[in-house]
Design an enzyme around this catalytic site. Sequence first.
Site, PDB file in Angstrom:
ATOM      1  N   LYS A   1       0.807   7.050 -25.606  1.00  0.00           N
ATOM      2  CA  LYS A   1       1.675   8.215 -25.390  1.00  0.00           C
ATOM      3  C   LYS A   1       1.306   9.281 -26.408  1.00  0.00           C
ATOM      4  O   LYS A   1       1.798   9.257 -27.540  1.00  0.00           O
ATOM      5  CB  LYS A   1       3.139   7.795 -25.522  1.00  0.00           C
ATOM      6  CG  LYS A   1       4.127   8.925 -25.323  1.00  0.00           C
ATOM      7  CD  LYS A   1       5.556   8.414 -25.219  1.00  0.00           C
ATOM      8  CE  LYS A   1       6.035   7.765 -26.489  1.00  0.00           C
ATOM      9  NZ  LYS A   1       7.493   7.434 -26.442  1.00  0.00           N
TER      10      LYS A   1
ATOM     11  N   GLU B   1      13.206  -1.549 -22.861  1.00  0.00           N
ATOM     12  CA  GLU B   1      12.460  -0.311 -23.076  1.00  0.00           C
ATOM     13  C   GLU B   1      13.212   0.601 -24.047  1.00  0.00           C
ATOM     14  O   GLU B   1      14.435   0.721 -23.979  1.00  0.00           O
ATOM     15  CB  GLU B   1      12.283   0.453 -21.756  1.00  0.00           C
ATOM     16  CG  GLU B   1      11.638  -0.324 -20.636  1.00  0.00           C
ATOM     17  CD  GLU B   1      11.638   0.486 -19.342  1.00  0.00           C
ATOM     18  OE1 GLU B   1      11.332  -0.101 -18.306  1.00  0.00           O
ATOM     19  OE2 GLU B   1      11.976   1.692 -19.371  1.00  0.00           O
ATOM     20  N   SER B   2      12.477   1.253 -24.921  1.00  0.00           N
ATOM     21  CA  SER B   2      12.962   2.308 -25.819  1.00  0.00           C
ATOM     22  C   SER B   2      13.750   1.763 -27.008  1.00  0.00           C
ATOM     23  O   SER B   2      14.517   0.808 -26.887  1.00  0.00           O
ATOM     24  CB  SER B   2      13.835   3.334 -25.086  1.00  0.00           C
ATOM     25  OG  SER B   2      13.091   4.023 -24.102  1.00  0.00           O
TER      26      SER B   2
ATOM     27  N   GLU C   1       2.377   1.305 -25.358  1.00  0.00           N
ATOM     28  CA  GLU C   1       2.271   2.545 -24.600  1.00  0.00           C
ATOM     29  C   GLU C   1       1.362   3.569 -25.267  1.00  0.00           C
ATOM     30  O   GLU C   1       1.556   3.931 -26.433  1.00  0.00           O
ATOM     31  CB  GLU C   1       3.662   3.145 -24.416  1.00  0.00           C
ATOM     32  CG  GLU C   1       3.703   4.317 -23.449  1.00  0.00           C
ATOM     33  CD  GLU C   1       5.095   4.533 -22.923  1.00  0.00           C
ATOM     34  OE1 GLU C   1       5.395   3.969 -21.843  1.00  0.00           O
ATOM     35  OE2 GLU C   1       5.889   5.223 -23.581  1.00  0.00           O
TER      36      GLU C   1
ATOM     37  N   GLU D   1      13.037   0.846 -13.290  1.00  0.00           N
ATOM     38  CA  GLU D   1      13.784   1.116 -14.515  1.00  0.00           C
ATOM     39  C   GLU D   1      15.232   1.439 -14.198  1.00  0.00           C
ATOM     40  O   GLU D   1      15.534   2.246 -13.316  1.00  0.00           O
ATOM     41  CB  GLU D   1      13.152   2.277 -15.270  1.00  0.00           C
ATOM     42  CG  GLU D   1      13.888   2.647 -16.557  1.00  0.00           C
ATOM     43  CD  GLU D   1      13.214   3.789 -17.285  1.00  0.00           C
ATOM     44  OE1 GLU D   1      12.063   3.609 -17.718  1.00  0.00           O
ATOM     45  OE2 GLU D   1      13.846   4.865 -17.397  1.00  0.00           O
TER      46      GLU D   1
ATOM     47  N   ASN E   1      16.260   0.634 -19.778  1.00  0.00           N
ATOM     48  CA  ASN E   1      15.954   1.687 -20.740  1.00  0.00           C
ATOM     49  C   ASN E   1      17.142   1.880 -21.677  1.00  0.00           C
ATOM     50  O   ASN E   1      18.234   2.247 -21.246  1.00  0.00           O
ATOM     51  CB  ASN E   1      15.638   2.999 -20.011  1.00  0.00           C
ATOM     52  CG  ASN E   1      15.010   4.032 -20.926  1.00  0.00           C
ATOM     53  OD1 ASN E   1      15.063   3.918 -22.147  1.00  0.00           O
ATOM     54  ND2 ASN E   1      14.405   5.049 -20.331  1.00  0.00           N
TER      55      ASN E   1
ATOM     56  N   LYS F   1       2.830   5.129 -16.261  1.00  0.00           N
ATOM     57  CA  LYS F   1       4.132   5.655 -16.681  1.00  0.00           C
ATOM     58  C   LYS F   1       4.213   7.122 -16.266  1.00  0.00           C
ATOM     59  O   LYS F   1       3.539   7.980 -16.824  1.00  0.00           O
ATOM     60  CB  LYS F   1       4.266   5.519 -18.208  1.00  0.00           C
ATOM     61  CG  LYS F   1       5.627   5.927 -18.764  1.00  0.00           C
ATOM     62  CD  LYS F   1       6.664   4.848 -18.545  1.00  0.00           C
ATOM     63  CE  LYS F   1       7.976   5.188 -19.256  1.00  0.00           C
ATOM     64  NZ  LYS F   1       7.853   5.086 -20.729  1.00  0.00           N
TER      65      LYS F   1
END
Length: 280
Positions: free
Chosen positions: A57, A212-213, A55, A161, A182, A116
């Site tokens: 970001k 994710e995360s 990502e 998500e 997530n 995103k």
Amino acid sequence: MEDQSELAPAVRSILSATRDRAAEGRSGEVAVDPRGLRAAFDRAEADGRVPVIAEVKPTSPTTEGTREDDPVALAEGMVAGGAAALSVLTEPEHFGGSTDTLERVREAVDVPVLRKDFVVAESQLDAVESDVVLLIARFVGDDLPDLLAAARDRGFQVLVEVHDRDELERALDAGATTIGVNNRDLAELVVDLGTFESVAPHAPDDVTLIAESGIGSPADVRRMRAAGADALLVGSAIMDGDVTANTRELVRAEADAEASDPAETDAADAERTETTEHTT
């Protein structure tokens, strides 16, 4: 629509800004000829790499500071490190993203690019072309089936998500085939890798599952893969430092573990876990 009183203040602020941008779309619908996300994952697997969506970001409400590097250079570095796909933030106020950045990145790389953002209205789908668009079940509520259909009508692949089993069921009922779990609870912004482990077993085998995360080390990568992740979406752990080296370390997590002495691998993982704060 989500009861905003249950969300962290930073998330409520993001949603408020998102609704203010809901009319940002171009005149007319976009028509996308997407690069295949699942095919990109399969190519990574065939090459001995863990499928990672890296990502771009610049900043976020859960990290400190802003990375000022050229996003295109960062994206190219991630691909050089073995990323199967990229995620590009287009939310401007809280993540420093833009649709212009996504366009530039997509022109520069040959892997699928996920947009995103916090899409809550169909008009937002026309803001920019990407290969994949994100829909967050918690934010779109009962509009998920219609938004999913609208995105597919434009040619987008869709990543839906979720955070718990109820949201997983809603995503499946809406027809989602690519689902991200997530690990970050948007109510309190707390990360728990156990979230993926608790939700993943309830997804059908034909669904592509993305963790994710909170993935900050090779040990985390192996943990999520063991729990059933077809791919991983990683932001801060790659953006913090040399993006090429960080990406390479994560995509090679399984291959390196197989080639290493198990005791040495376990010791290295333990040391890294003690010194790494997961803020992805």
